[in-house]
Design an enzyme around this catalytic site. Sequence first.
Site, PDB file in Angstrom:
ATOM      1  N   LYS A  87     -43.112  55.234  35.415  1.00 41.01           N
ATOM      2  CA  LYS A  87     -44.533  55.220  35.061  1.00 41.01           C
ATOM      3  C   LYS A  87     -45.109  56.629  35.155  1.00 41.01           C
ATOM      4  CE  LYS A  87     -45.442  53.728  39.767  1.00 41.01           C
ATOM      5  NZ  LYS A  87     -46.553  53.619  40.679  1.00 41.01           N
ATOM      6  N   TYR A 117     -62.012  83.993  44.652  1.00 41.39           N
ATOM      7  CA  TYR A 117     -63.244  83.263  44.924  1.00 41.39           C
ATOM      8  C   TYR A 117     -63.445  83.093  46.423  1.00 41.39           C
ATOM      9  CZ  TYR A 117     -63.806  82.028  40.020  1.00 41.39           C
ATOM     10  OH  TYR A 117     -63.982  82.070  38.659  1.00 41.39           O
TER      11      TYR A 117
END
Lengths: 366, 366
Positions: free
Chosen positions: B35, B256
């Site tokens: 999956k 950042y």
Amino acid sequence: MTRPILAAIDTAAFEHNLAKIRGLAPESKIWCVIKARAYGHGLEAALKGLGSTDGFAVLDIEDAGWLRDHGWQGRILLLEGLFHENELSLAHQLACDVVIHCENQVRWLEAFDALPHSRLNVFLKMNSGMNRLGFKPDAYRTAFHRLHAAGYHMHHMTHFANADQLDRSPTVDEQLECFNAGIDGLPGATSFGNSATILWHRNTLGDWVRPGVILYGASPTGRYSDIEHGGLNPVMSLTSEIIDTQELAVGERVGYGGVYEASEPMRIGIVACGYADGYPRHAKEGTPVWVSDPSMKNGGVICPIVGRVSMDMLTIDLRGAPKANLGTGVELWGAHVPVDEVAYQSGTIGYELICAVAPRVPVKII
Amino acid sequence: MTRPILAAIDTAAFEHNLAKIRGLAPESKIWCVIKARAYGHGLEAALKGLGSTDGFAVLDIEDAGWLRDHGWQGRILLLEGLFHENELSLAHQLACDVVIHCENQVRWLEAFDALPHSRLNVFLKMNSGMNRLGFKPDAYRTAFHRLHAAGYHMHHMTHFANADQLDRSPTVDEQLECFNAGIDGLPGATSFGNSATILWHRNTLGDWVRPGVILYGASPTGRYSDIEHGGLNPVMSLTSEIIDTQELAVGERVGYGGVYEASEPMRIGIVACGYADGYPRHAKEGTPVWVSDPSMKNGGVICPIVGRVSMDMLTIDLRGAPKANLGTGVELWGAHVPVDEVAYQSGTIGYELICAVAPRVPVKII
């Protein structure tokens, strides 16, 4: 797809947010930043909703090609320029503006034999303190003079490390001082305003702003409260359905690790959405999920997550939603649950979540 | 794609891991769980590398269709069965085995008018304590008798909440006791063994095991040390290149938030990989990145992350790799850096990272 999960992209919200940004930066031209498949929203929806921009900023030259193939005739900025010398002729052919941030790229441009160089717009990137991409000021001036002498149409660019917070070094003012000193006396338009700059440093926006996350209606800080009254609308809604329910007795546990334990008899809902759809596995218990209920005033109710998010499913406390059942719709984020709130409950920022929506989630443009 | 990031999928590692699993569960048939695009590895590579399995287990019926279109004639299990009644005829046409976990699905099967029902294999799912999908034991027996009476070919299935840890409730033994009591006297083969069960509960594997994450060479616990000596090979390598470098003076900060500060003069490398590629934004400073250096004994050296992972880039300490420069190759995870180690440094498990590799990352099957 028959699994009920869906990412709906609201192009009217794109238009609304872009108009809002125009109002905040009326003197500047706008690069709409649509890298990372438009932060997970898809290029098609971005082009449809943001078509009134002055230009699009992308990372991959393939995205520039896609924009041209789909009729975009405005400007396109390659945000990290060229990764290899052999991209240069394609960038030129696609009439891209290019960021130049390192010595190799300067050499490639100097050696480029297509004419005239003046048709290529260069955004030369200065490292003014963030220490990611770009030239420090002295090297910047040298690179500028070389490319200017080679005939390219020059612009100046830098990026702020802390436009979303005031107390961190380097500050916007420190970086701007470095940048302005670095370009002193050099010709060329400027670009340095990112989303946080547009919201909170509007006295210094430069000639081109580069909104990213605010185009999508999320917060540059990752805190929804920081943009709550800013009039931005969320563009993406991630929705799914309840595919099973369970009645828990006192002491029964839920999901992997059995981390949630029922303290009273309760009903839970199993939602077809998991971390392999892009929902954060880190989401804490209590993270809000909106459950549809037409009998409620707002059309639904918030039901908190219980237990650990698994790969394809998550579980919610249905005590507040007695009518919810198999097939009942839920919103994971969107108009009812800000994506930043889910992100905050997961120790990250909305940026990461919207970008991470998985390929298996179908997208519908509305 | 010209941006240098790449996910390479090693189908020989798939074959190796499947053979290993056969050795661990010699009496059981195997559902290879693929999956979520084979946990981010892609169905094409999975079919190529895992073609000797007894069956594939998927979530979306579209994946079952893809497998049939690409020549797979073995069994296919729909792990959550049908999301809507109208999928049933397609599931029948594709000769899928279906999980049945809720009352609606039982009704759909009872009402199904294609013949004969005995051609459809049902894996009826019991909720033996995980409280996700499935029937509690009493309801299970009722559902079993209804579907059995309707002529379906019945199997028994459950899922463990804590096969990867011994001290959490419900334990494997508790769930197994519930399951065995629930199916007592009912005909039909069983399936309950997931990856952790196959590794650590080998006395109770049932007729069909369902390996997932170990097929991909990652750990069910999310800790690499738990599988380090188990002989599994990583299937995915995520690699990229250094696209810029910076020389930092003492006190200069990176990225950042400026969270990393240089305590001595040092060189850092900027790598073309960020959270929009699927690398976790949570990755702590110090998370290992392997940097190629042919002069080293092992062909490279580990360089730790400094600063915060940004959307398209991350930054590494190059003090240990003086020869690294623009274009130098790096491995984010793979043979040199276990994906579970990156996950652990990011507060999650390898499952989440391999599933989250972004669509913009090109995939190469080797």
